[in-house]
Design a protein around this motif. Structure first.
Motif, short mmCIF file in Angstrom:
data_model
loop_
_atom_site.label_atom_id
_atom_site.label_comp_id
_atom_site.label_asym_id
_atom_site.label_seq_id
_atom_site.Cartn_x
_atom_site.Cartn_y
_atom_site.Cartn_z
N ALA A 524 47.77 42.91 47.77
CA ALA A 524 47.88 44.17 48.51
C ALA A 524 48.33 43.90 49.93
O ALA A 524 47.99 42.87 50.54
CB ALA A 524 46.54 44.90 48.51
N SER A 525 49.10 44.87 50.47
CA SER A 525 49.53 44.80 51.87
C SER A 525 48.42 45.34 52.76
O SER A 525 47.47 45.98 52.29
CB SER A 525 50.79 45.64 52.07
N ALA A 526 48.55 45.08 54.03
CA ALA A 526 47.63 45.66 55.00
C ALA A 526 47.73 47.18 54.92
O ALA A 526 48.78 47.74 54.58
CB ALA A 526 47.94 45.17 56.39
N ALA A 527 46.65 47.86 55.23
CA ALA A 527 46.62 49.32 55.17
C ALA A 527 47.74 49.91 56.01
O ALA A 527 47.93 49.52 57.17
CB ALA A 527 45.27 49.84 55.65
N GLY A 528 48.48 50.81 55.42
CA GLY A 528 49.55 51.49 56.15
C GLY A 528 50.90 50.81 56.06
O GLY A 528 51.90 51.39 56.46
N ALA A 529 50.95 49.59 55.51
CA ALA A 529 52.24 48.90 55.40
C ALA A 529 53.07 49.53 54.30
O ALA A 529 52.57 49.86 53.23
CB ALA A 529 52.02 47.43 55.10
N ALA A 530 54.36 49.73 54.56
CA ALA A 530 55.24 50.36 53.58
C ALA A 530 55.60 49.38 52.47
O ALA A 530 55.72 48.18 52.71
CB ALA A 530 56.52 50.83 54.28
N PRO A 531 55.76 49.87 51.23
CA PRO A 531 56.19 48.99 50.13
C PRO A 531 57.51 48.32 50.48
O PRO A 531 58.42 48.95 51.02
CB PRO A 531 56.35 49.96 48.95
N GLY A 532 57.59 47.05 50.19
CA GLY A 532 58.82 46.31 50.46
C GLY A 532 58.92 45.79 51.88
O GLY A 532 59.86 45.10 52.22
N ALA A 533 57.93 46.15 52.71
CA ALA A 533 57.97 45.68 54.09
C ALA A 533 57.69 44.18 54.12
O ALA A 533 57.14 43.61 53.18
CB ALA A 533 56.94 46.43 54.92
N GLY A 534 58.05 43.54 55.23
CA GLY A 534 57.82 42.11 55.36
C GLY A 534 56.37 41.81 55.63
O GLY A 534 55.48 42.59 55.33
N GLY A 535 56.09 40.65 56.22
CA GLY A 535 54.74 40.25 56.50
C GLY A 535 54.13 39.49 55.34
O GLY A 535 54.83 38.87 54.54
N THR A 536 52.81 39.54 55.25
CA THR A 536 52.08 38.83 54.21
C THR A 536 51.04 39.73 53.58
O THR A 536 50.61 40.73 54.17
CB THR A 536 51.38 37.59 54.78
N ALA A 537 50.63 39.38 52.37
CA ALA A 537 49.58 40.13 51.69
C ALA A 537 48.28 39.99 52.47
O ALA A 537 47.94 38.91 52.97
CB ALA A 537 49.39 39.61 50.28
N SER A 538 47.55 41.09 52.57
CA SER A 538 46.27 41.06 53.29
C SER A 538 45.12 40.67 52.36
O SER A 538 44.07 40.20 52.81
CB SER A 538 45.98 42.41 53.91
N SER A 539 45.31 40.88 51.05
CA SER A 539 44.23 40.57 50.10
C SER A 539 44.79 40.39 48.70
O SER A 539 45.94 40.76 48.42
CB SER A 539 43.18 41.69 50.10
N VAL A 540 43.96 39.85 47.83
CA VAL A 540 44.30 39.76 46.42
C VAL A 540 43.02 40.03 45.62
O VAL A 540 41.95 39.49 45.92
CB VAL A 540 44.91 38.39 46.05
N ARG A 541 43.13 40.89 44.62
CA ARG A 541 41.99 41.19 43.75
C ARG A 541 42.24 40.57 42.38
O ARG A 541 43.29 40.78 41.78
CB ARG A 541 41.79 42.70 43.61
N LEU A 542 41.28 39.79 41.93
CA LEU A 542 41.35 39.18 40.60
C LEU A 542 40.51 40.03 39.65
O LEU A 542 39.27 40.01 39.72
CB LEU A 542 40.82 37.73 40.64
N ASP A 543 41.14 40.80 38.79
CA ASP A 543 40.39 41.76 37.99
C ASP A 543 39.38 41.10 37.05
O ASP A 543 38.29 41.63 36.81
CB ASP A 543 41.31 42.73 37.24
N PHE A 544 39.68 39.94 36.53
CA PHE A 544 38.75 39.23 35.65
C PHE A 544 37.47 38.87 36.39
O PHE A 544 36.38 38.87 35.79
CB PHE A 544 39.42 37.97 35.10
N TYR A 545 37.58 38.53 37.66
CA TYR A 545 36.43 38.13 38.46
C TYR A 545 35.82 39.30 39.23
O TYR A 545 35.06 39.09 40.17
CB TYR A 545 36.83 37.00 39.41
#
Length: 556
Positions: A524-545
């Motif tokens: 996921a991007s930081a809150a408010g970041a537009a899809p396709g925008a640069g930068g880095t992911a702010s988080s990752v959710r592992l659904d299995f865990y």
């Protein structure tokens, strides 16, 4: 006809048979059922009132006799061989105890598929959750020696014990935890074990797990059970494996039994665990180290050894003419403490859980005790007893759970009482386990990418370090042009290749006892970041865990 009990096992998907818990006065466990009912008041003349005197013990004539049991034993070879012929499971061992005598102890098949070494009555199997009634027997010894009581708060003996609710932390007793009434949900801590975290880490992180209602909910929990049993070991100032060996295994001469995985591994006569490989063939693909949950699932033993333990259970704590376990404290483990399942139909019965035992009563109001064990990575076990008849059976297999040991136990007890099985137990249990497997399939099929899948961003968006207070750090990196993530304890991390699925979602293969195929890593991007925008992911959710909301990792 003996109805088979619904017996939870180790695997998260096998632990969904939950019900509304039951509590006694002021919410305390139902310990009073095992205490003597003594008159505590007197009549006007100073003599005990007749209405307050205990009722005489009813003299119930056993429904079984030696001939009926012998006839059932004579049919056991055919029962076991039929199971092997229908399933191809590599190895089985079975023992029967009646009136303090071992009438049957025998092995079938091989220890490892494709190799000649055969199973016998001394072959060591991993027990999975049959470890639990063994553990409650050990705890009963500690209680009988006054080192701890069933109603002592666990924190009194294990100062590091903590759950999410401070009230539960302060008040949860050993009986609460051994009857799965702490409020910890099914599977709490199991996924940490799959990632190779040790017992200390797992127990110290249970305080992040959400809780159901304390003492009025039943959720089968391996690490809740482990916490309760560990309190007995802490009270005795001994490591759990040493305590079990000292107070139970040595007095009974159970020389092949241990709660240490290393002892199982070095046993020369041991059965390897197997999973199906198709067309009734099996393969010894995995190793299962359950030291982290040793009281709940880490024991290994042979049927010869377990027959000794069954003799102890049926003799109210005596073995070889000596008192090994206080009979009153052992009796506490044999009575209902929680409702584990409500009746499915008006004619069905409520299911109960004692302390390490499934507890039920048959058409003749006879007590039935049992427990199953199941490692999804390749072991299935079961023990069943009719204490009033002084009859017990244990069945161990080295194959993934399919209901085989449960069916063997049920078919034998049914045959002993009715001359022949009145139910197709193997068909019945196979159907139950098949439904469990179907219910455990992942909610998203990550093997089929959407037809209009959105492209992934550049690798720089995903790579980096992410933090999680429960699972610890997660690292995403690139190797040979592909993304992977690393997760787990320092020095023993697991590497998961990431395959693009859709947009910022990647798939990875789940691992361990609870594995159920492909899972998702959703960046996921930081809150408010537009899809396709640069930068880095702010988080990752592992659904299995993330079954209880703990699976989101935040970029550090």
């Amino acid at each position: 006809m003996l109805p088979i009990s619904s017996v939870p096992a180790d695997r998260r998907s096998l632990l969904k048979a939950v019900g509304v818990g039951a509590a006694g006065m002021a919410g305390m466990p139902l310990l009073a059922a095992c205490t003597d009912q003594r008159a505590s008041q007197s009549g006007a003349s100073g003599t005990p009132s007749a209405s307050l005197l205990p009722a005489p013990e009813p003299q119930v004539k056993p429904l079984l006799d030696q001939q009926k049991v012998n006839d059932a034993v004579a049919k056991l070879d055919g029962i076991v061989q039929g199971a092997m012929g229908n399933t191809g499971v590599p190895g089985i061992a079975v023992a029967v105890v009646y009136r303090d005598q071992v009438l049957y102890a025998k092995g079938f098949g091989v220890r490892e598929s494709g190799k000649p070494e055969t199973v016998d009555a001394d072959t060591v199997f991993q027990l999975a959750s049959v470890s639990k009634p063994l553990a409650s027997t050990v705890a009963a010894v500690a209680v009988g020696r006054k080192a701890i009581s069933w109603t002592d708060p666990v924190i009194m003996h294990s100062p590091g014990f903590a759950l999410k609710d401070p009230f539960v932390t302060a008040n949860a007793t050993m009986a609460d935890l051994l009857s799965h009434q702490s409020g910890l949900r099914t599977g709490a801590g199991d996924l940490l074990e799959d990632l190779a975290f040790d017992q200390s880490y797992i127990l110290s992180h249970l305080n992040q797990q959400p809780l159901d209602t304390f003492r009025s909910s039943y959720n089968y929990s391996n690490f809740g059970y482990t916490s309760g049993a560990k309190a007995a070991a802490d009270a005795m100032n001994m490591p759990w494996a040493d305590l079990a060996e000292d107070v139970l295994f040595k007095p009974l001469g159970m020389t092949s039994t241990s709660y240490r995985h290393a002892d199982y591994q070095k046993a020369s006569n041991r059965a390897l665990i197997h999973v199906p490989a198709g067309n009734e063939t099996w393969v010894a693909k995995y190793s299962r180290d359950a030291d982290a949950e040793a009281p709940a699932g880490g024991a290994s033993s042979s049927v010869n050894d377990l027959a000794r333990w069954i003799r102890l259970q049926l003799a109210n704590g005596r073995f070889g003419g000596k008192d090994v376990v206080d009979p009153d404290e052992l009796g506490v483990t044999h009575v209902p403490h929680a409702v584990s399942g409500l009746p499915a139909t008006p004619a069905a019965r409520t299911r109960f859980y004692g302390l390490g035992w499934n507890v039920s009563y048959d058409d003749y109001a006879r007590l039935q005790l049992g427990h199953s064990g199941a490692f999804n990575l390749g072991a299935a076990t079961a023990v069943s007893m009719l204490p009033g008849e002084q009859l017990g059976i244990v069945a161990l297999t080295n194959g993934r759970p399919q209901g085989i040991p449960e069916a063997i136990c049920a078919a034998f007890l049914d045959t002993a009482q009715n001359g022949a099985a009145t139910v197709d137990w193997f068909g019945f249990t196979a159907g139950v386990f098949q439904k469990i497997d179907e219910a455990d399939k992942p909610k998203v099929d990550y093997s089929q990418a959407p037809a209009q899948a959105k492209p992934a961003r550049g690798s720089d968006f995903y790579i980096g370090s992410y933090a999680n207070p429960y699972y610890g750090p997660l690292t995403v990196a690139v190797e040979n042009g592909g993304l992977f993530m690393e997760l787990g304890p320092a020095g023993s991390t697991t590497r998961f290749p990431l395959n693009h699925f859709d947009g910022d979602t990647f798939s990875f293969e789940s691992i361990g006892e609870n594995a159920n195929g492909l899972a998702g890593a959703i960046f996921a991007s930081a809150a408010g970041a537009a899809p396709g925008a640069g930068g880095t992911a702010s988080s990752v959710r592992l659904d299995f865990y993330d079954p209880t909301g703990l699976g989101t990792f935040t970029r550090g």
